[in-house]
Enzyme design. Sequence first.
Site, short mmCIF file in Angstrom:
data_model
loop_
_atom_site.label_atom_id
_atom_site.label_comp_id
_atom_site.label_asym_id
_atom_site.label_seq_id
_atom_site.Cartn_x
_atom_site.Cartn_y
_atom_site.Cartn_z
N HIS A 31 43.91 33.21 40.57
CA HIS A 31 42.74 34.00 41.47
C HIS A 31 42.21 34.50 40.10
CE1 HIS A 31 42.13 37.49 44.44
NE2 HIS A 31 41.16 37.69 43.35
N GLU A 88 35.28 36.11 38.71
CA GLU A 88 36.11 36.77 38.24
C GLU A 88 35.33 37.41 36.55
OE1 GLU A 88 38.44 37.20 38.64
OE2 GLU A 88 38.36 37.06 40.55
N HIS A 148 35.70 40.98 35.81
CA HIS A 148 37.00 41.74 34.83
C HIS A 148 36.64 40.65 33.88
CE1 HIS A 148 39.08 42.45 38.52
NE2 HIS A 148 39.20 41.62 38.84
#
Length: 246
Positions: free
Chosen positions: A80, A134, A138
């Site tokens: 993930h 992502e 992040h």
Amino acid sequence: MELPTPPLLHTHSAMKSTSSILLIKLFILQCSLSLLCVAVAQQDFDFFYFVQQWPGSYCDTKASCCYPTTGKPATDFGIHGLWPNYKDGSYPSNCDPDSHFNRSQVSDLISRMQRSWPTLACPRGDGSLFWSHEWEKHGTCSESVLDQHHYFKTALNLKETLGLLPILQSAGINPDGGSYSLSRIRGAIKDALGFTPWIECNVDASGNSQLYQVYVCIDNQGSNTIECPVLPTGSKCASTVQFPSF
């Protein structure tokens, strides 16, 4: 006989000397600030959550799922994300709005990403939107340690090192739709990795608590597994959880 230097030349020489000294001091100051900024940036987060997701649980909900354009993913946990975090439980996000996901920077990793980091969101896609999200949310917060290529490569290498399905299967915990105690699942992973994972569950259409995501903590260099400084606050599990097939 040496003639005296005219006052104007003295003044000009002094000005040049002063300017040179100022430039040198400015250069030293800039270098010092740059090193300071790098040092601060490298300490801008404390650790990573490395999060793996069970596709059977993602798909077995009211929202369902869509297989990627490359076909149904393997029956295995998928990545993930690799998420920078602080020890107080908060986390940085979207740290560099000018740093966008660039597929060409990870061209040598795409086949691995399609296998180990597949998208299950609808409408179906090739993974680029997922990876872009992502990276931008992040990954940009870890750029002082991992550039874009190394961010994705690090996550892929962690997936190979921390393969969860073989760990669970070796403990008799199989994705067959059966139910297992949460403590047994957590214990099997801790025994294999040496550190306590965080288990997140979701709920299927029938109200069953399902094994959904597993969080493992990694040091802030993305190198070593560590004990989690703080545990996530995601969806908690019942004492017994279902491990759905996929």
